[in-house]
Scaffold this active site. Sequence first.
Site, PDB file in Angstrom:
ATOM      1  N   ASP A  45       0.966  -1.087  -0.146  1.00 57.89           N
ATOM      2  CA  ASP A  45      -0.076   0.106   0.043  1.00 57.89           C
ATOM      3  C   ASP A  45       0.776   1.128  -0.121  1.00 57.89           C
ATOM      4  O   ASP A  45       1.583   1.337   0.909  1.00 57.89           O
ATOM      5  CB  ASP A  45      -1.013  -0.060   1.393  1.00 57.89           C
ATOM      6  CG  ASP A  45      -1.741  -1.081   1.256  1.00 57.89           C
ATOM      7  OD1 ASP A  45      -2.416  -1.318  -0.014  1.00 57.89           O
ATOM      8  OD2 ASP A  45      -2.067  -1.623   2.395  1.00 57.89           O
ATOM      9  N   ASP A  75     -13.312  -3.371  -1.943  1.00 56.75           N
ATOM     10  CA  ASP A  75     -13.101  -3.208  -0.610  1.00 56.75           C
ATOM     11  C   ASP A  75     -14.522  -3.253  -0.121  1.00 56.75           C
ATOM     12  O   ASP A  75     -15.264  -2.594  -0.312  1.00 56.75           O
ATOM     13  CB  ASP A  75     -12.520  -2.175  -0.233  1.00 56.75           C
ATOM     14  CG  ASP A  75     -11.386  -1.808  -0.833  1.00 56.75           C
ATOM     15  OD1 ASP A  75     -10.342  -2.726  -1.031  1.00 56.75           O
ATOM     16  OD2 ASP A  75     -10.787  -0.686  -1.188  1.00 56.75           O
TER      17      ASP A  75
END
Length: 269
Positions: free
Chosen positions: A11, A130
């Site tokens: 990330d 997500d």
Amino acid sequence: MLRKRVIVCLDVSGDRVVKGTRFRELREVGDPVQLADRYQQQGADEIIFLDVSASVQERGTVLDVVRQTAERLFIPLTVGGGIRSVDDVGRLLRSGADKVSVNSAAVHDPPLLTAAAAKFGAQCIVASIDARVCSPSGDGSGAGERGPTKGDGDAAATVYTHGGRRATGLVATEWAERCAELGAGEILITSIDHDGVRTGFDVGLTRAIRQVVDVPVIASGGAGGPQHFVDVFQQVDVEAALAAGIFHSGAVSVHEVKAALRLEGIEVR
């Protein structure tokens, strides 16, 4: 039978790798180029590079960091974050990505998946989803009461975009099914509820997604050790499982995860 893949996620915010819990309280953990190379040496089957601040900041992915990372890798590199058009997908592929992960843009412009798959091939397009079953609390922490579910599959999980900040009202299973129909060649399902807490993958949510699509599925969110990889592969017929925090912290290596999987008779690359 295809061998299972162990994937490491980077990330990235700006030019640094970050990690948080349930997409919040991000902290810096290192350089993406160096970390990608480290995990490749440990035996990772793939690196997924997600620019987690691109959509929130309404900018494109940092291409120079992608190029530098790709130059060091001999394993597949998937890149996502800040994609708004087919041209953006092309730029990432030309910068060294093998696949492109699309999340927020696909929700706002579903035909983008079809157009990108038609131009570059479905194998290049990953629909990143997500999802959250817990209802966010008013303080924005991501904690809250667990929402409704359908059986043990957590089929009522809601899709979020913009780094888990915006609820879409879409049901995760329905959206995953549509993404596959639109042309995505792979589904990356991340449980926001489990992200960073190291209690194990959300097997129910992952199973629910697996049951409605016939393209490869990557489980993400919640790995705390090798046994959690064993659990998700034994309980759900997914092609890959992804982790970040446990590898960044040094709590476990990719090699140790693969050794544990082999001991359980799970074939890995």
